[in-house]
Design a protein around this motif. Structure first.
Motif, short mmCIF file in Angstrom:
data_model
loop_
_atom_site.label_atom_id
_atom_site.label_comp_id
_atom_site.label_asym_id
_atom_site.label_seq_id
_atom_site.Cartn_x
_atom_site.Cartn_y
_atom_site.Cartn_z
N ALA B 66 0.72 -1.17 0.04
CA ALA B 66 0.09 -0.16 0.05
C ALA B 66 0.77 1.16 -0.17
O ALA B 66 0.53 2.37 -0.36
CB ALA B 66 -0.89 -0.06 1.21
N ALA B 67 1.88 0.99 0.54
CA ALA B 67 2.60 2.62 0.91
C ALA B 67 3.83 2.71 0.04
O ALA B 67 4.72 1.88 -0.54
CB ALA B 67 3.34 2.47 2.58
N THR B 118 9.51 -7.19 6.69
CA THR B 118 8.55 -6.76 5.53
C THR B 118 9.17 -6.20 4.20
O THR B 118 9.94 -5.56 4.37
CB THR B 118 7.60 -5.43 5.84
OG1 THR B 118 6.92 -5.99 7.05
CG2 THR B 118 6.51 -5.01 5.11
N LYS B 119 9.05 -7.17 3.08
CA LYS B 119 9.75 -7.01 1.92
C LYS B 119 9.26 -5.31 1.29
O LYS B 119 8.09 -5.00 1.52
CB LYS B 119 9.23 -7.95 0.99
CG LYS B 119 9.75 -7.54 -0.54
CD LYS B 119 9.60 -9.00 -1.34
CE LYS B 119 9.92 -8.41 -2.92
NZ LYS B 119 11.48 -8.07 -2.91
N ALA B 152 4.53 -2.28 2.53
CA ALA B 152 3.45 -2.25 3.43
C ALA B 152 3.40 -0.98 4.51
O ALA B 152 4.48 -0.75 4.85
CB ALA B 152 3.24 -3.49 4.19
N SER B 153 2.34 -0.62 4.66
CA SER B 153 2.14 0.69 5.55
C SER B 153 2.66 0.38 6.91
O SER B 153 2.15 -0.85 7.21
CB SER B 153 0.62 1.28 5.39
OG SER B 153 0.68 2.58 6.43
N GLY B 154 3.55 1.14 7.74
CA GLY B 154 3.54 0.65 8.91
C GLY B 154 4.89 1.52 9.63
O GLY B 154 5.26 2.19 8.87
N ILE B 237 3.69 4.68 7.27
CA ILE B 237 2.13 4.66 7.50
C ILE B 237 1.58 5.69 6.46
O ILE B 237 2.13 7.15 6.31
CB ILE B 237 1.64 4.89 8.79
CG1 ILE B 237 2.16 4.15 9.84
CG2 ILE B 237 0.01 5.33 8.77
CD1 ILE B 237 1.77 4.15 11.18
N GLY B 238 0.99 5.18 5.22
CA GLY B 238 0.47 6.04 4.18
C GLY B 238 1.57 6.51 3.30
O GLY B 238 1.47 7.26 2.34
#
Lengths: 341, 285
Positions: B66-67, B118-119, B152-154, B237-238
């Motif tokens: 997502a990010a 997280t890839k 991935a968002s985080g 995030i985002g």
């Protein structure tokens, strides 16, 4: 936008002259420009995909002296096929005997070039074609004037219309010249035959020379890498301590680029003397000697240019390898010759 | 930085580690003949594998994530931005004047505080994965100095990446490839049919009064592929712009005594990558 050449599979104008070079299966229509085995595809502008008509038209213009103000200088005046389309003169002579400052480069495998001219200031073959025509010490013309001259020949105008649906113009003249330039493919040297599996194609000396070329003995591969023996980059090889030609700096305006010039392909290098941007080295032996010396002291000499410990025998081996890069078929290909001869 | 979390991530790796320099600051893996591990969902490289089967290829499948995270990169000499052609002074007084500096980054993975991997995937400005999932940083090309990561968002606590070309992609002829795995990148080694991982060339002098001397270090071969874990808070995030990944040339090349630890002209595959880890040449701030 550019398109990959693989989209341009048309009946081949040049295929017959390049037998044995194409990686394309014979069941397919021969490409207009045959790509030698081991070469990657190249890109072409969307508005100038190669066709037999465009290439033939460009070839016609390449040998046409009407492109110069005095009507006695053609592209071929300085780019001579038997010299791999380089100029055997140290620097080229243009209209009215005007003398340039750089050696005219060989025209070999231009389709894979990323930039053009010694300083790399142009990034397309189509735009490159403008330079020599307008340069006051080369052809000293405007493309508008060239188009007007060509309009006087109805047969030629029809060829433009057939190729581009347009009459001679700045756009169609440069595109046709670029189409021909893109067709100048060389990939059938003894070295290529060796790479393709013919172990007898290279002499023992050339094989030793190859090891020097691609090893730390000669260190040539740092710049002359890959299938076309160039990384397409720019380097200052320190060939003249007092060189006033700033080379790449002329384009980038960066002091760190002073004295850098485009790394040329070494294909057909044995027939494209003299060497370097200024044509100051007359023979391959002179070139090798200059590199063995480690350059000649330009203040911005590249760090890779260092004295080489090559014996006279090793230098001869290196030359033998460079001579094995000559593609005689390319030098004699009638598809590249003056169509009026 | 949560150092224990970074260590946990490393321990989770299935690769045999040729060099593990502890978990302080940066963690490093040097895989003999392998290319590291991309983490969960990552490029599947097996230790010692040869061949191209696991190389992502010139048009990798996009990562469904997502990010979009942007990480600026910065090349420095003792903390000051290094500019090609201009001298930079190291803390020891040694000056470096670069003429060329390029290096490959690969297999980016973001690490969470709990050790989760997280890839991420290098993408271009249009969002398409970069060819071979590689990013080539060029000190003379500002456009290459921005890393765009699809992930991935985080919130993350470290970035792990490879310095070099993973083994699966490092066995091909350059001729059929696209940039950066073709000669145009100036990273191809004809004689080894491999790619340089780091190419740095320039001039150096120990003190301002000394004459400039050329240096040329070319780093490659599979055994020199190094995976580094660099700590740093990364809020993805985002998406948005994250911290800057800096590489200090002084830390990469020099010994503590301010000398260059080998002849100043040649090709080496060992100590430069050792320095990347041991001297913590990369930082994320």
């Amino acid at each position: 936008m550019k398109l990959p050449l693989v989209n341009a599979l048309l009946t081949g104008l040049l295929a017959g002259a390049c037998s044995g070079q194409s990686a394309t299966e014979s069941a397919q229509p021969a490409p207009v420009i045959a790509i030698p085995a081991g070469f990657p595809a190249f890109e072409v502008p969307e508005d100038n995909e190669p066709t037999p008509g465009r290439i033939a038209l460009g070839r016609r213009l390449f040998y046409d002296e009407r492109l110069s103000r005095t009507q006695d200088i053609a592209c071929s005046s300085c780019h001579v096929q038997e010299h791999a389309f380089a100029d055997p003169n140290r620097v080229s002579v243009g209209v009215a005997g005007k003398v340039g400052t750089r050696n005219a480069s060989a025209l070999v495998n231009l389709a894979w070039n990323k930039t053009f001219f010694w300083h790399g200031g142009v990034n397309s073959l189509e735009v490159q074609a403008v330079g020599p025509i307008k340069n006051p010490v080369e052809m000293d013309m405007t493309l508008t004037e060239v188009a007007q001259r060509l309009m006087a020949e109805p047969e030629l105008v029809k060829r433009f219309e057939d190729a581009y649906d347009e009459q001679p113009s700045e756009s169609t003249i440069t595109r046709a010249l670029a189409a021909f330039g893109r067709s100048l493919v060389s990939g059938n040297s003894a070295y290529d035959r060796y790479v393709a599996g013919d172990e007898s194609a290279l002499s023992a000396a050339a094989l030793r020379g190859e090891a020097l070329f691609n090893g730390e003995g000669g260190e040539c591969f740092h710049c002359h890498s890959g299938f076309n023996f160039t990384s397409n980059g720019f380097r200052n090889n320190g060939i003249a301590a007092d060189d006033t030609d700033v080379g790449r700096r002329e384009i980038t305006l960066k002091e760190s680029d002073a004295g850098k010039f485009k790394i040329p392909t070494l294909r057909n290098v044995a027939v494209s003397a003299p060497y370097m941007h200024d044509g100051s080295l007359a023979t391959l032996d002179d070139v090798i000697a200059a590199y063995v010396q480690g350059g000649r002291g330009h203040s911005n000499t590249d760090p890779t240019i260092q004295p080489l410990e090559l014996s006279p025998d090793e230098q001869r081996d290196l030359r033998a390898f460079l001579e094995a890069l000559t593609d005689q078929e390319f030098l004699e290909n009638p598809a590249f010759a003056d169509p009026d001869l | 930085m949560d150092e224990s979390a970074s260590c946990a991530g490393l321990v989770g790796s299935l690769l045999t580690m040729a060099l593990l320099a502890g978990c302080s600051g940066q963690d490093a893996q040097r895989a003999a003949g392998a290319g590291g591990n991309g983490g969960s969902g990552g490029v599947e490289l097996s230790g010692g594998a040869a061949g191209t089967a696991n190389c992502p290829g010139p048009t990798p499948a996009p990562l469904a994530a997502a990010a979009r995270l942007e990480l600026p990169t910065r090349i420095t000499v003792s903390g000051t931005a290094a500019v090609v052609g201009e001298p930079g002074v190291a803390r020891t007084g040694r000056e470096f004047r670069l003429s060329l500096f390029k290096f490959f980054l690969s297999q980016p993975v973001l690490l969470s505080a709990d050790g989760t991997e997280t890839k991420a995937q290098f993408v271009n400005a249009a969002g398409a994965p970069e060819p071979y999932e590689l990013h080539l940083v060029d000190a003379d090309d500002a456009a290459t100095q921005l890393l765009r990561l699809q992930t991935a968002s985080g919130n993350y606590t470290a970035l792990r990446f490879g310095v070099g070309v993973p083994a699966a992609c490092n066995v091909m002829s350059s001729t059929a490839q696209v940039y950066p795995l073709n000669p145009d990148s100036e990273m191809f080694w004809d004689w080894g049919s491999r790619f340089m991982f780091i190419r740095i060339e320039g001039n150096t002098r120990a003190a301002a009064v000394a004459a400039w001397e050329p240096f040329m270090y070319h780093v490659g071969f599979d055994q020199a592929f190094t995976t580094l874990t660099v700590p740093g808070a990364i809020n993805a995030i985002g998406g948005g712009v994250g911290p800057t990944l800096s590489l200090d040339i002084e830390r990469m090349l020099e010994t503590d005594a301010g000398t260059l630890p080998s002849p100043q002209h040649g090709v080496f595959d060992g100590w430069v990558v050792d320095n990347l880890d041991e001297n913590q040449a990369f930082t994320l701030q």
